[in-house]
Scaffold this active site. Structure first.
Site, PDB file in Angstrom:
ATOM      1  CG  ASP A  19      -2.187  -0.966   1.234  1.00 22.00           C
ATOM      2  OD1 ASP A  19      -2.437  -1.446  -0.122  1.00 22.00           O
ATOM      3  OD2 ASP A  19      -2.625  -1.278   2.204  1.00 22.00           O
ATOM      4  CG  LEU A  20       4.991   3.118   2.139  1.00 18.31           C
ATOM      5  CD1 LEU A  20       4.459   4.450   2.350  1.00 18.31           C
ATOM      6  CD2 LEU A  20       6.068   2.657   3.241  1.00 18.31           C
TER       7      LEU A  20
END
Length: 393
Positions: A351-352
């Site tokens: 996600d990052l």
């Protein structure tokens, strides 16, 4: 009756059209991804000797790093050879005692591969994503990885620091080394770079640590479970580095606070520091000293290696065999499992990276100040040389 039939058929046609459109979109994205050059996702870390016989080279590279140990460049390599030769027998013995080498490469390669699998599904616009590992002091070194990326035709890459907390001596050193390899291997700038230089409060990181702590607490007797002291242990820094204004202590503390907030501050806790060497003053309190002091005073104590994204010698030997194994209070002590292959953690990493890719931000707004404060004989003079023109978001 006729109007109901017409409405039903119309609804069916719309659903069919939507399904076909989505299917076409997925197929189109996959076909486009196959035509595009891969996006490199490069996990940067210090590394560790995967085999015992690699220990000397690892130690030499480490002590020769002026970003980590800022001494006169004129004498650094000579001093590094001497210290590495002196320390190799002791460190080789420690690696034998934890299975014959560091597991950091195994875990880094696994994490990178799994992150790229997720990104290919969630971020098709930059697919395919290709995993790489670039270590500062052990194989695969940054130069080796860079050469492979050029062979693979990578045109865009994310340098993903596996130090969630920025320090000039760790992430800063990796960025300086990346710049040296760009100059040596890629003067035409075939690869366009950006960097994730810190992520101390990443949701996946916080959640994964919280899950592991909660799981380990179940191993303590129920009557004392809420009284167990949580000792968050991070690699220490020399005070002369801390006193330059290095961001590391504050960012480690931010991670700890966010985890405790997630756990609703149910247990008492402290942040302590490990792995200090030599006579210089280091950031404290020291993990081993606090553990021995608290041993007779508490019902239970859990060590949480907070600054590491996988197991390595500082967890498997220094904490497990040293701090816990040699303590007379070992029956009260347990260590929280490291992040390693934790799925929550890997999804958080993905996600990052996805957010980073979609933001078009080349590096954090904090990084220029980090480099202005850092001390080195061979620093990057201008971050735009490495990452292009910074576009703040």
């Amino acid at each position: 009756m006729l109007s109901r039939t017409i409405r039903t058929q119309g609804s069916f046609l719309r659903r069919s059209q939507l399904t076909i459109t989505r299917s076409f979109s997925v197929t189109f994205n996959m076909q486009n991804a196959q035509k595009r050059s891969p996006t490199g996702i490069v996990l940067m870390n210090m590394g560790g000797p995967s085999k015992v016989e690699e220990t000397y080279d690892f130690l030499y590279q480490l002590f020769a790093d002026n970003d980590l140990i800022p001494i006169s460049a004129k004498y650094q390599k000579t001093i590094a050879k001497y210290i590495a030769k002196f320390r190799t027998p002791k460190i080789e013995k420690q690696y034998r005692e934890i299975g014959g080498g560091s597991p950091i490469r195994k875990w880094s390669e696994y994490q990178a591969t799994e992150v790229c699998k997720i990104l290919d599904k969630t971020c098709p616009e930059t697919a395919p994503h290709k995993p790489y590992v670039a270590f500062r002091y052990a194989k695969p070194l940054t130069a080796e990885t860079y050469k492979q990326m050029l062979k693979d035709g990578v045109k865009k890459a994310v340098a993903f620091s596996q130090y969630p907390h920025f320090s000039y001596s760790t992430t800063g050193s990796s960025i300086n080394e990346l710049w040296r390899q760009i100059k040596a291997l890629d003067s035409e700038r075939s690869i366009s770079w950006s960097v994730i230089d810190r992520w101390p409060t990443n949701e996946g990181l916080i959640k994964a640590f919280s899950e592991n702590i909660t799981k380990k607490l179940q191993e303590f007797p129920q009557p004392v479970r809420d009284k167990v002291v949580l000792l968050f242990s991070a690699h220490s820094l020399p005070m002369d580095v801390v006193n330059t204004g290095d961001a590391y202590p504050a960012e480690v503390a931010a991670t700890v606070y966010n985890i405790m907030q997630k756990l609703k501050f149910k247990n008492p806790y402290r942040l302590v520091w490990q792995s200090q060497v030599g006579p210089k003053p280091w950031l404290g309190a020291q993990t081993a000293e606090i553990a021995e002091f608290l041993g007779p005073k508490v019902d239970g104590l859990m060590f949480i290696p907070i600054a590491f994204t996988s197991d390595h010698i500082e967890t498997l030997h220094e904490i497990d065999l040293g701090v816990i194994g040699e303590s007379e209070y070992k029956d009260k002590f347990k260590r929280c499992e490291s992040l390693n292959g934790n799925q929550t953690f890997i999804e958080g990493m993905a996600d990052l990276v996805k957010s980073h890719l979609q933001s078009n931000q080349l590096y954090s707004n904090q990084l220029p100040l980090d480099f202005a404060l850092g001390k080195s004989n061979d620093p990057v003079k201008d971050l735009s040389l490495v990452f292009g023109n910074h576009e703040s978001t």
